[in-house]
Design an enzyme around this catalytic site. Structure first.
Site, PDB file in Angstrom:
ATOM      1  CE  LYS A  77      -1.634   3.075   2.543  1.00 57.66           C
ATOM      2  NZ  LYS A  77      -2.170   4.103   1.700  1.00 57.66           N
ATOM      3  N   GLY A 118       6.042   5.249   8.789  1.00 59.45           N
ATOM      4  CA  GLY A 118       5.178   6.080   8.751  1.00 59.45           C
ATOM      5  C   GLY A 118       5.099   6.870  10.018  1.00 59.45           C
ATOM      6  CB  SER A 119       2.929   8.936  11.626  1.00 57.18           C
ATOM      7  OG  SER A 119       1.651   8.457  11.310  1.00 57.18           O
ATOM      8  CB  VAL A 120       4.470   7.646  16.817  1.00 53.36           C
ATOM      9  CG1 VAL A 120       3.586   6.487  18.216  1.00 53.36           C
ATOM     10  CG2 VAL A 120       5.543   7.522  16.676  1.00 53.36           C
ATOM     11  N   PRO A 121       1.343   7.397  15.508  1.00 54.17           N
ATOM     12  CG  PRO A 121       0.028   9.770  15.440  1.00 54.17           C
ATOM     13  CD  PRO A 121       1.186   8.926  15.715  1.00 54.17           C
ATOM     14  CB  THR A 122      -0.666   5.379  10.525  1.00 53.44           C
ATOM     15  OG1 THR A 122      -0.307   6.870  10.621  1.00 53.44           O
ATOM     16  CG2 THR A 122      -1.149   3.999   9.713  1.00 53.44           C
ATOM     17  CD  GLU A 167      11.917   0.643  11.359  1.00 55.42           C
ATOM     18  OE1 GLU A 167      12.418   1.863  12.513  1.00 55.42           O
ATOM     19  OE2 GLU A 167      12.796  -0.075  12.166  1.00 55.42           O
ATOM     20  CB  CYS A 192      12.387  10.069   9.436  1.00 54.79           C
ATOM     21  SG  CYS A 192      13.178   9.390   8.555  1.00 54.79           S
ATOM     22  CD  GLU A 209       7.824  13.421  13.093  1.00 53.54           C
ATOM     23  OE1 GLU A 209       7.082  12.645  13.618  1.00 53.54           O
ATOM     24  OE2 GLU A 209       8.823  12.988  12.888  1.00 53.54           O
ATOM     25  CB  SER A 263      21.211   7.406   7.753  1.00 57.13           C
ATOM     26  OG  SER A 263      19.985   6.370   6.742  1.00 57.13           O
TER      27      SER A 263
HETATM   28  N1  LIG Z   1      12.257   5.435  10.910  1.00 64.39           N
HETATM   29  C1  LIG Z   1      11.913   5.886   9.899  1.00 64.39           C
HETATM   30  O1  LIG Z   1      13.095   5.238   9.009  1.00 64.39           O
HETATM   31  C2  LIG Z   1      10.906   6.729   9.173  1.00 64.39           C
HETATM   32  C3  LIG Z   1      11.069   7.479   7.905  1.00 64.39           C
HETATM   33  C4  LIG Z   1      10.649   7.587   7.203  1.00 64.39           C
HETATM   34  C5  LIG Z   1       9.359   8.435   7.109  1.00 64.39           C
HETATM   35  N2  LIG Z   1       9.152   7.972   8.369  1.00 64.39           N
HETATM   36  C6  LIG Z   1       7.799   8.607   9.486  1.00 64.39           C
HETATM   37  O2  LIG Z   1       6.791   8.964   8.426  1.00 64.39           O
HETATM   38  C7  LIG Z   1       6.213   9.637   9.528  1.00 64.39           C
HETATM   39  C8  LIG Z   1       5.541  10.532   7.874  1.00 64.39           C
HETATM   40  O3  LIG Z   1       5.200   9.553   6.670  1.00 64.39           O
HETATM   41  P1  LIG Z   1       3.545   9.792   6.297  1.00 64.39           P
HETATM   42  O4  LIG Z   1       2.872  11.539   6.461  1.00 64.39           O
HETATM   43  O5  LIG Z   1       3.819   8.943   5.066  1.00 64.39           O
HETATM   44  O6  LIG Z   1       3.392   8.846   7.206  1.00 64.39           O
HETATM   45  P2  LIG Z   1       1.471   8.288   7.633  1.00 64.39           P
HETATM   46  O7  LIG Z   1       1.275   7.903   8.949  1.00 64.39           O
HETATM   47  O8  LIG Z   1       0.239   9.254   8.292  1.00 64.39           O
HETATM   48  O9  LIG Z   1       1.200   7.282   6.298  1.00 64.39           O
HETATM   49  C9  LIG Z   1       2.031   6.210   6.272  1.00 64.39           C
HETATM   50  C10 LIG Z   1       1.369   5.381   5.748  1.00 64.39           C
HETATM   51  O10 LIG Z   1       0.182   4.812   6.571  1.00 64.39           O
HETATM   52  C11 LIG Z   1      -0.876   4.373   5.608  1.00 64.39           C
HETATM   53  N3  LIG Z   1      -2.198   4.402   6.686  1.00 64.39           N
HETATM   54  C12 LIG Z   1      -1.943   5.544   7.003  1.00 64.39           C
HETATM   55  N4  LIG Z   1      -3.901   5.568   8.357  1.00 64.39           N
HETATM   56  C13 LIG Z   1      -3.920   4.239   8.070  1.00 64.39           C
HETATM   57  C14 LIG Z   1      -3.732   3.138   8.416  1.00 64.39           C
HETATM   58  N5  LIG Z   1      -5.372   3.008   9.526  1.00 64.39           N
HETATM   59  N6  LIG Z   1      -3.420   1.515   8.516  1.00 64.39           N
HETATM   60  C15 LIG Z   1      -2.892   1.369   7.629  1.00 64.39           C
HETATM   61  N7  LIG Z   1      -2.619   2.562   6.722  1.00 64.39           N
HETATM   62  C16 LIG Z   1      -2.380   3.072   7.293  1.00 64.39           C
HETATM   63  C17 LIG Z   1      -0.170   5.958   4.993  1.00 64.39           C
HETATM   64  O11 LIG Z   1      -1.586   6.288   3.951  1.00 64.39           O
HETATM   65  C18 LIG Z   1       0.692   5.828   3.972  1.00 64.39           C
HETATM   66  O12 LIG Z   1       0.888   4.763   3.164  1.00 64.39           O
HETATM   67  C19 LIG Z   1       7.098  11.303   9.554  1.00 64.39           C
HETATM   68  O13 LIG Z   1       5.686  10.442  11.168  1.00 64.39           O
HETATM   69  C20 LIG Z   1       8.254  10.117   9.651  1.00 64.39           C
HETATM   70  O14 LIG Z   1       8.895  10.674  11.166  1.00 64.39           O
HETATM   71  C21 LIG Z   1       9.865   7.106   9.937  1.00 64.39           C
HETATM   72  N1  LIG Z   2      17.311   7.896   5.535  1.00 65.37           N
HETATM   73  C1  LIG Z   2      16.772   9.339   5.474  1.00 65.37           C
HETATM   74  C2  LIG Z   2      16.138   9.360   6.181  1.00 65.37           C
HETATM   75  C3  LIG Z   2      14.336   8.570   5.651  1.00 65.37           C
HETATM   76  C4  LIG Z   2      14.049   9.194   6.479  1.00 65.37           C
HETATM   77  O1  LIG Z   2      13.318   9.855   6.497  1.00 65.37           O
HETATM   78  C5  LIG Z   2      18.518  10.105   6.487  1.00 65.37           C
HETATM   79  O2  LIG Z   2      19.026   9.562   7.258  1.00 65.37           O
HETATM   80  O3  LIG Z   2      18.593  11.286   6.233  1.00 65.37           O
END
Ligand SMILES: NC(=O)c1ccc[n+]([C@@H]2O[C@H](COP(=O)([O-])OP(=O)(O)OC[C@H]3O[C@@H](n4cnc5c(N)ncnc54)[C@H](O)[C@@H]3O)[C@@H](O)[C@H]2O)c1
Ligand SMILES: N[C@@H](CCC=O)C(=O)O
Length: 567
Positions: free
Chosen positions: A237, A290-294, A318, A352, A450, A516
C-alpha cells in the site's frame, strides 16, 4: 551424549533407504560484490541532466493512469484520486484508484497463493533478478524515478538523486547481497559422514503488508521488495502522495521477472487497508514506515486479533522523531551552521531524521545565530525544476496546516521568538519558508513534538549547564531516532556519547543528523521511533525470513537401549 550413543551404534553397511545423501543444498551466487551507487552531479550539459530534463517534461505533461494491480489484473474502481505537484497543486501528474475492502481481500488471497510457488524459486534466481533491477534503476529508469519523485513528492534534484536513485538502488543491491551472504552460515555437523545439519531460508506462509510513507521513494521499494526477496507474498500500500514514483518501481520489478501476484500494488484509504489486513488469518507481517499514531493503531489491531492468525505477525515499524543537534562550547561553528541548515531544511524538514531542535551554548550563540540567519536568507524555496531551489513545497494541505499551526503557536507565545522565516503561502503550492525559532523553555511542546516541516527550534543554554541540558534532551520526547553532538573537546564528546546512548538509533559526532547511507549507517530509531530493525544493514533480511533447521541422519538407529544401561 546422544551423538556418542549413535557412534556406538554405527554399522558398516547401511540399508538402502539411508544412502541417498543430503537433500538440502543452500546455494550462493558466486562473486557477488556490491558498492554504493555514486551520486551523479547534474552539472550543466551533463548526460544525466539532459535525461532528467526530458523525463521531467514528459511527467509534467501527462496525467498517468495508475491502476491497482492484483496478480496480473489491472483494476480501476469508481473511487478515483489524483496525485498533484505539491509546488503547483493545480497540476495533476497521476490518476489512481482506491481499492475497496473486497479488492484488498482479493489481493490477500492472490499474495498468499503466489507465495507458495515463489518460495520455491531458488534464492540465487531471486538475487539475480534484484541485481538486474538495480542496474535498470541506475540506468534506463534513473531519470524517470527521479522525475516522478521530484514532481510528485516535491524534491529538488539532489534530494531525488540521493533517494529515488542511490538509496533505492542501494537497498535493492545490498539486500540481495545480504541475502546471498546468509549462505555462508551453516550449522555445525559434528560428523558429516553420519549426518548433516542445515539451515534454509523460507518465506512466511501468508502475506506481508508493506505500508509506506510519502517522503522516501526508496523506503517504499525496500518495505515491499525486501520481504519479496526473502520468499514472501506482499500487498504494497503506497502513500497517496508518492504514487507515481512507487508505481515506477513496481513496473521495473515486474520487468525483471518478479511474477504476478508476488507483490500486489494496492493503493487504498489507510484505515480500509489497515482494518482489512489485520482481519485476515493469513497476515504474516506488517512492514510499516510512517507516523507513530498509524503504527500504534495497526499494532493495537493485531493485538486484539491475535487469536485469529496462523502466525504471530511480525511487526516492523519505523516511525517519527524529534531529532536534536547538541552543540558544545568547543564546537566548530561552521560545521554547526552548515550541518544544522542542511539537516533542518533540506527536503523542507520532511526527513524523519531532520534536526528539529538544537541546543546552543550562550558563548557560541552570537556566531551561530549570525551564521544560521545569513545562510537561511540565501535559501531559495521554489519550483523543484529550478536548479537554484534549495528546497520546495511541503507535501500537502494537511502537512501545510500542521506546520503553520506550530508557527502560529510560536508567534502567539511570549516564550518564543521567530528569528527567521515564518511565512506560509499555499496559494499555488504548499510553501513554508525555513523557519528558525528561539524558545526559552526546553520543555515546551515545540521542543517535544514532531513537526515534520522546515521548523528549527533552538534553546540557548548557559555553558555551565550543559549537563542538565543533556538530561533534559534525553527525556523531553518519547522519540529516539537521530541525534548529533558537535564538540572538539574529546573528554566532553566521550562522556556525551555514553550519556546520550539511548536517545538515538542513529547518532552522529560532528555531523548532521540526516543522510544515512545503505550499508554505511544502517537506519532505525529506538523508543517510540520504531522497532529499530535497521534498514540498510545485514540483519534486515532476516526479519523477513522464516528459517528452517534440517537435520539429516545417514546412519540407522539400531537400538533404543543406551550403552550404559547394558551394564
Ligand atoms: N523512522 C523512519 O525510518 C522513517 C522514515 C520515513 C518516515 N518516517 C515517519 O513517517 C511519517 C511521515 O510519513 P507519512 O505522513 O506518510 O506517515 P503516515 O503514518 O501518515 O502514513 C504512512 C502510511 O500509512 C498509511 N496509513 C494511514 N492510516 C492507516 C491505517 N489506519 N492503516 C494502514 N495504513 C495507514 C498511509 O496511507 C501511508 O501509506 C513521519 O512521522 C516520519 O518521521 C519514519
Ligand atoms: N535515511 C534518511 C532518513 C529517512 C527517513 O525519512 C536519512 O538518514 O536522512
Amino acid at each position: 551424549m546422544y551423538n556418542l550413543c549413535r557412534q556406538a551404534q554405527r554399522v558398516k553397511s547401511l540399508p538402502n533407504s539411508l544412502q541417498f545423501g543430503s537433500l538440502v543444498s543452500v546455494e550462493k551466487v558466486p562473486n557477488l560484490s556490491v558498492k554504493n551507487e555514486p551520486i551523479l552531479g547534474y552539472l550543466p550539459g551533463s548526460k544525466e541532466l539532459k535525461e532528467l530534463e526530458s523525463a521531467l517534461k514528459k511527467t509534467a505533461s501527462n496525467v498517468e493512469d495508475v491502476p491497482i494491480v492484483i496478480g496480473d489484473e489491472e483494476i480501476r474502481t469508481k473511487n478515483v484520486k489524483y496525485q498533484v505537484m505539491p509546488h503547483n497543486h493545480s497540476k495533476k501528474i497521476a490518476q489512481y484508484y482506491y481499492a475497496t475492502p473486497d479488492l484488498i481481500q482479493k489481493a490477500i488471497k492472490t499474495a498468499t497463493e503466489a507465495q507458495k510457488k515463489w518460495d520455491r524459486v531458488p534464492m540465487s534466481e531471486r538475487i539475480n533478478m534484484w541485481m538486474k533491477a538495480a542496474d535498470l534503476m541506475a540506468t534506463k529508469y534513473r531519470a524517470q524515478l527521479n522525475a516522478t519523485t521530484m514532481l510528485g513528492q516535491a524534491k529538488v534534484v539532489i534530494q531525488a538523486e540521493i533517494d529515488s536513485a542511490c538509496e533505492l538502488i542501494d537497498f535493492v543491491r545490498f539486500n540481495a547481497h545480504f541475502a546471498n551472504e546468509l549462505a555462508d552460515y551453516s550449522p555445525i555437523s559434528p560428523n558429516p559422514k553420519e549426518g548433516k545439519n542445515s539451515l534454509r531460508y523460507r518465506g512466511i506462509d501468508g502475506f506481508i503488508a508493506a505500508v509506506s510513507p510519502f517522503n522516501f521513494t526508496a523506503i517504499g521499494g525496500n518495505l515491499s521488495y525486501t520481504p519479496a526477496l526473502m520468499g514472501n507474498g506482499v500487498l504494497w500500500k503506497p502513500s497517496d502522495t508518492a504514487l507515481l514514483s512507487n508505481y515506477t518501481i513496481f513496473k521495473i520489478m515486474r520487468e525483471v521477472g518478479v511474477p504476478a501476484g508476488v507483490v500486489n500494488f494496492v493503493p487504498a484509504l489507510g484505515p480500509d487497508f489497515g482494518d482489512t489486513i489485520t482481519n485476515s488469518e493469513h497476515l504474516a507481517g506488517i512492514n510499516f514506515t510512517g507516523s507513530v499514531p498509524t503504527f500504534s493503531r495497526l499494532w493495537r489491531q493485531v493485538g486484539e486479533k491475535l487469536r485469529i492468525y496462523r502466525n504471530f505477525p511480525r511487526l516492523i515499524g519505523e516511525c517519527g522523531g524529534k531529532n536534536y543537534h547538541l552543540v558544545h562550547s568547543s564546537a566548530d561553528v561552521t560545521s554547526v551552521v552548515n550541518g544544522t541548515i542542511r539537516s533542518a531544511f533540506e527536503y523542507s524538514g520532511q526527513k524523519c531524521s531532520a534536526c528539529s531542535r538544537a541546543y546552543i551554548p550562550k558563548s557560541l550563540w552570537p556566531k551561530v545565530k549570525e551564521g544560521l540567519l545569513s545562510v537561511r536568507d540565501q535559501l531559495l524555496v521554489g519550483d523543484v525544476t529550478d536548479v537554484k531551489s534549495f528546497t520546495s513545497a511541503v507535501i500537502d494541505k494537511v502537512a501545510f496546516d500542521r506546520i503553520k499551526g506550530y508557527i502560529d503557536y510560536a508567534r502567539s507565545s511570549n516564550k518564543h521568538e521567530i528569528i527567521g522565516g515564518g511565512e506560509c503561502d499555499d496559494s499555488q503550492g504548499y510553501f513554508v519558508q525555513p523557519t528558525i525559532i528561539v524558545c526559552k523553555d526546553p520543555s515546551d511542546k515545540i521542543m517535544k513534538e514532531e513537526i515534520f516541516g522546515p521548523v528549527l527550534t533552538i534553546y540557548v543554554y548557559e555553558d555551565k549547564d550543559v549537563e542538565s541540558v543533556i538530561e533534559n534532551l534525553s527525556s523531553a520526547t518519547p522519540y529516539a531516532l537521530t541525534g548529533a553532538i558537535f564538540a572538539q573537546d574529546e573528554k566532553f564528546a566521550r562522556s556525551a556519547i555514553e550519556k546520550l546512548k539511548m536517545t538515538a538509533g542513529n547518532f552522529y559526532v560532528n555531523d548532521k543528523s540526516t543522510g544515512s547511507v545503505v550499508g554505511q549507517q544502517p537506519f532505525g530509531g529506538a523508543r517510540m521511533s520504531g522497532t529499530n530493525d535497521k534498514a540498510g544493514g545485514p540483519h534486515y533480511v532476516l526479519r523477513w525470513a522464516n528459517p528452517q533447521s534440517i537435520k539429516e541422519t545417514f546412519v540407522p538407529l539400531t537400538d533404543v537401549i543406551y550403552p550404559y544401561m547394558k551394564g
